[in-house]
Scaffold this motif. Sequence first.
Motif, short mmCIF file in Angstrom:
data_model
loop_
_atom_site.label_atom_id
_atom_site.label_comp_id
_atom_site.label_asym_id
_atom_site.label_seq_id
_atom_site.Cartn_x
_atom_site.Cartn_y
_atom_site.Cartn_z
N ASP A 704 0.80 -1.22 0.00
CA ASP A 704 0.00 0.00 0.00
C ASP A 704 0.84 1.27 0.00
O ASP A 704 0.31 2.36 -0.21
CB ASP A 704 -0.91 0.02 1.23
N ALA A 705 2.12 1.13 0.24
CA ALA A 705 2.97 2.33 0.32
C ALA A 705 3.30 2.89 -1.05
O ALA A 705 3.66 4.06 -1.17
CB ALA A 705 4.25 2.01 1.09
N TYR A 706 3.22 2.04 -2.09
CA TYR A 706 3.59 2.48 -3.43
C TYR A 706 2.42 2.32 -4.39
O TYR A 706 1.68 1.33 -4.34
CB TYR A 706 4.75 1.64 -3.97
N ALA A 707 2.26 3.30 -5.27
CA ALA A 707 1.44 3.14 -6.46
C ALA A 707 2.37 2.63 -7.55
O ALA A 707 3.46 3.18 -7.74
CB ALA A 707 0.79 4.45 -6.86
N SER A 708 1.94 1.59 -8.25
CA SER A 708 2.83 0.94 -9.22
C SER A 708 2.23 1.02 -10.61
O SER A 708 1.05 0.71 -10.80
CB SER A 708 3.06 -0.52 -8.82
N ILE A 709 3.05 1.42 -11.55
CA ILE A 709 2.60 1.60 -12.94
C ILE A 709 3.62 0.96 -13.84
O ILE A 709 4.82 1.25 -13.77
CB ILE A 709 2.47 3.10 -13.30
N ASN A 710 3.15 0.05 -14.71
CA ASN A 710 4.03 -0.55 -15.70
C ASN A 710 3.85 0.17 -17.03
O ASN A 710 2.73 0.32 -17.51
CB ASN A 710 3.72 -2.04 -15.86
N VAL A 711 4.98 0.65 -17.57
CA VAL A 711 4.99 1.36 -18.86
C VAL A 711 5.62 0.41 -19.86
O VAL A 711 6.80 0.05 -19.73
CB VAL A 711 5.79 2.67 -18.77
N ALA A 712 4.85 -0.03 -20.87
CA ALA A 712 5.30 -1.10 -21.76
C ALA A 712 5.10 -0.72 -23.22
O ALA A 712 4.10 -0.09 -23.57
CB ALA A 712 4.56 -2.40 -21.45
N GLY A 713 6.04 -1.12 -24.04
CA GLY A 713 5.93 -0.89 -25.47
C GLY A 713 7.25 -0.39 -26.04
O GLY A 713 8.14 0.06 -25.29
N PRO A 714 7.40 -0.44 -27.34
CA PRO A 714 8.67 -0.03 -27.95
C PRO A 714 9.01 1.44 -27.70
O PRO A 714 10.19 1.82 -27.80
CB PRO A 714 8.43 -0.30 -29.45
N ARG A 715 8.07 2.28 -27.33
CA ARG A 715 8.34 3.69 -27.06
C ARG A 715 8.30 4.00 -25.56
O ARG A 715 8.20 5.16 -25.17
CB ARG A 715 7.36 4.58 -27.82
N SER A 716 8.35 2.94 -24.73
CA SER A 716 8.27 3.15 -23.28
C SER A 716 9.49 3.91 -22.76
O SER A 716 9.37 4.75 -21.86
CB SER A 716 8.13 1.82 -22.57
N ARG A 717 10.70 3.64 -23.29
CA ARG A 717 11.88 4.35 -22.80
C ARG A 717 11.76 5.84 -23.08
O ARG A 717 12.10 6.68 -22.23
CB ARG A 717 13.15 3.79 -23.45
N GLU A 718 11.25 6.15 -24.24
CA GLU A 718 11.11 7.56 -24.61
C GLU A 718 10.12 8.25 -23.67
O GLU A 718 10.34 9.39 -23.24
CB GLU A 718 10.63 7.65 -26.06
N LEU A 719 9.03 7.58 -23.32
CA LEU A 719 8.04 8.18 -22.44
C LEU A 719 8.59 8.34 -21.02
O LEU A 719 8.48 9.42 -20.42
CB LEU A 719 6.77 7.32 -22.41
N VAL A 720 9.19 7.30 -20.48
CA VAL A 720 9.68 7.37 -19.11
C VAL A 720 10.77 8.42 -18.99
O VAL A 720 10.90 9.11 -17.96
CB VAL A 720 10.17 5.98 -18.65
N SER A 721 11.59 8.56 -20.03
CA SER A 721 12.68 9.54 -19.97
C SER A 721 12.16 10.96 -19.80
O SER A 721 12.89 11.85 -19.33
CB SER A 721 13.53 9.45 -21.24
N ARG A 722 10.93 11.23 -20.17
CA ARG A 722 10.36 12.55 -20.03
C ARG A 722 9.96 12.86 -18.58
O ARG A 722 9.62 14.00 -18.27
CB ARG A 722 9.15 12.71 -20.95
N LEU A 723 9.94 11.83 -17.70
CA LEU A 723 9.52 12.04 -16.32
C LEU A 723 10.64 11.84 -15.30
O LEU A 723 10.61 12.42 -14.23
CB LEU A 723 8.34 11.10 -15.96
N VAL A 724 11.62 10.98 -15.62
CA VAL A 724 12.69 10.75 -14.64
C VAL A 724 13.72 11.86 -14.77
O VAL A 724 13.92 12.44 -15.84
CB VAL A 724 13.34 9.38 -14.84
N GLU A 725 14.40 12.11 -13.63
CA GLU A 725 15.34 13.23 -13.61
C GLU A 725 16.78 12.80 -13.37
O GLU A 725 17.69 13.45 -13.85
CB GLU A 725 14.92 14.23 -12.52
N ASP A 726 16.99 11.74 -12.62
CA ASP A 726 18.36 11.40 -12.26
C ASP A 726 18.66 9.94 -12.51
O ASP A 726 19.50 9.33 -11.83
CB ASP A 726 18.60 11.74 -10.78
N ILE A 727 17.97 9.33 -13.48
CA ILE A 727 18.22 7.94 -13.84
C ILE A 727 18.56 7.87 -15.31
O ILE A 727 17.80 8.37 -16.17
CB ILE A 727 16.99 7.06 -13.54
N ASP A 728 19.69 7.27 -15.64
CA ASP A 728 20.12 7.09 -17.03
C ASP A 728 19.40 5.87 -17.59
O ASP A 728 19.63 4.74 -17.15
CB ASP A 728 21.63 6.89 -17.07
#
Length: 943
Positions: A704-728
């Motif tokens: 219950d401490a975490y909300a969990s979201i799976n981002v899947a698909g060939p363009r998932s890296r591109e989408l996640v990169s728009r939200l993360v700040e300090d992860i390569d």
Amino acid sequence: MIIPRGGAARGDWRLPPQPAESIDRSAPVRFRWNGTTYGGFAGDTIASALAASGVRVFSRSLKYHRPRGILTADGDDPNCLVQVDDEPNVRAGHRLVRPGMAVRAQGVWPTLQVDVKALNQVVGRFLGPGFYYKTFIAPRQLWPTYERVIRRFSPGGPVPPAPPTGRYDQRVVHRDVLVVGGGPAGMAAAVGAAGGGASVLLVDEQHALGGHLRWADGSDRTRLAELRRAVAEATSIEVMTDAVVTGRYDGHWVSVLQRSVPGVVERLVKVRTQQIVVAAGLIERPYVVAGNDLPGVMLSTAVRRLINLYAVRPGARAVVLTANGEGDAAARDLDRAGVDVARVVDPRRGEDIVSIRGRGRVEAVELSDRSTVTCDLVVTATGWTAPLSLLTMSGARAAYDPVAARFFATGLPDDVLAAGGVAGAGDLDAIVEQAGAAGRESAARATAAAGRSPVAVPGLAAGAHPALFTGRTDGMVDLAEDVSAKDLKAAVAEGYNSLELVKRYTTVTMGPTQGRLEAVNAIAVVAAATGGSIAETGTTTGRPPYAPVSLGALAGRNYQPVRHSPMHAWHVAHGARPLVAGLWIRPDHYGDPAAEVRTVRSAVGIIDVTPLGKFELTGTDVPRLLELLYVNRWQKLAVGSVRYGVMCTEDGVVLDDGVTGRLAPARYLLTCTSSGAGAVEDWIALWLQTEHPDWDVRVVPVTDAYASINVAGPRSRELVSRLVEDIDLAPDAFSYMQVRTGRVAGFDDCIVWRIGFTGELSFELHVPAGHGQEVWDRLLTAGADLGVGPFGIEAQRILRLEKGHLVVGQDTDGLTQGFSAGLDWAIKLDKAEFLGQPELRWQHERGDDRQLVGLQPVDGAVLPPESSQILDGGSDGGHIAGRITSSRMSPTLGRSICLGFVSARLARPGTVVTVRLPDGRSVPAAVMPQLAHVDPDGERLRG
């Protein structure tokens, strides 16, 4: 007045008011019996109300469909099972009438009076013991016909297609002492235990306390009032009437089924108690003689109930066979009720009944003096059976006493005492004294009073009684199962000379009464047939439940909380179809699961996976714990890495699976299936607390401490990169099966996985639960130009099936061991130790277990439903060789795909098996080289 053969003499068989009657004449009740309206009073049972109107036939027997009438007039009556509204198998001798209830006979066609199935009596000589086993063997092709015929003759009433509308309930009760039985002994024991400082639960099967005193004479009724008053004044006694103890289990756990609870159909009460006092009284047993199953044959206790409790005259002219005081009292009651007692037959004087005659009812009795007496009622009082089931469930043994002609319990454990009739015989004063002492002793044991002195519990004499079980002619031993003395003798003659074998061959004692009426008579017949004594023959094993328990009561009311993820409101607002997944409500789909699959395969999708079980593990010994729990290795898992793991039980059966990541040198995050989270938590605690309390491991559930979201698909890296700040997120810096921590959408303390349950490149985001909805919204906004869309559980199921990933609990069952589930690559038998290792080693050595394989129907347009049988071929389809565990139409491949179990010899790639569809058609399906149907090499998820 002799009742006509039609089975009823419509008229008033109701007596004037009786001193102890339990009916309320100011509250008339109207109800229907087989479509005709009848009347009764509040407090009447169905059987007593109908008997008061002259009904004498209540049912037809199981096998021969002989007419049957009241025998015991209580809940143990094998002849009074009826259908009430939509509820089958209701005990008419116990169930109280209520206005408007519709009661009808069961298992008859077309009517109770004219039952075509009674033609079985014509071929009765061919329906002896074991005829099923001897008859329905060959030819095999006729089995469907056999099944249809047997089904038409099955007993019981129809089960309604719709679930019951009433509410079922459960309750947990903790009491120092449980007293079973509400007769004089039970009430005295409860009062004694309460006086000793114990909290007491008093349970009785009848609708009111009192036992046999309820229909007793005046002085005994005075004593009953005193005992009831003492119970009512004891504040530490809780009374449950219309309740029955169904079983005793380890750990002082006792189950009680309770009816007549306001607003509840049935309640299952789980009782934890320190001491049990069994004061269940005695059960009168029938006398086995030709014609003893005719309507009009009753036990003396039945007659006394009908007259004294329900003010019903049970017949017009009676013959009474009595060998004890209860039978003598029944004769007096009959005379007082205006019944012509034509003859009292007393075995104590050497007299006996030879046979009972009649067509469809009692018409006459042949006596041992060769005389014949015309009558419509035969009353028998030939002995008692002690209900010892609860005592033997507790570890006691049943020992036969030839003086009392019944069994007693010996070797009682320290937490069980016997009181009253089950313990011995005596007058009312002696029984009350013995039971009161037993109650006080149970309280002393339960409360463990320091320096206490044991309470002296006086013994009760065995009580001499003639050994009367069978007469000179063969009659019915088990009226519930239509098993006669002749059947038992035939079974012994065929070689079934053990009582347990006779029971299974003839089904004696296996009916609704479960041996309570017929067991001792059956033992006596088998003993005589084998030439042994009753003591040598012994008893069958009594097992819970003692009385029927409905599935509704077992399930109970759902008190578990409903759980939602932080994004639940968004799912509802956007048209998600809800899916109940354990305790969680999850989005099944948003309208078109196939389109959602295509979105994930071609662009990017997001799914709410908050319900995944999540546990934070900290401490230096976490690797040791993981090595124990999982079948694969964990000691060398590097910080920042993730590994898939499979848990097995000690017998090698797959328990759960999931991934675990190492976030820091002594900090891990373990995930498991949503439905298995509770079991996994218990499993971890079990081994840490009982076997390895010295390990440096701390486990914190964080689902219950975490909300969990799976981002899947060939363009998932591109989408996640728009939200993360300090992860390569570059592939070289953050590769498949790795984990990172950092900021997501501006929020700290987030965890990001690189995993691929869907078979696509994917990132799983675990963010603080309070920010889950905002991160979800940011993903949808940031990915609008990428074609992002939500997908639900159904699309996830399709995606994982295309990839060949199993789902524990769907593609496995309670017998699926690790090597059967296609997990060979993960199981490391050369590890030092892990749970299930010996069993898995033996499975590996055998190599002949069923295997989980990928399957594709030859015709890709045919979709076999899940659980369809897989056959091994042959002209007739062959034998069952497996089943389909998962099946879907694949939007990616445009065809049907499956996972399924097949026997080891059919698991070779390319093997064609036969799948039997529910409509009877058979379709071929090919075994695939691997479980995956899409991207078997994993290039997409590693991209």
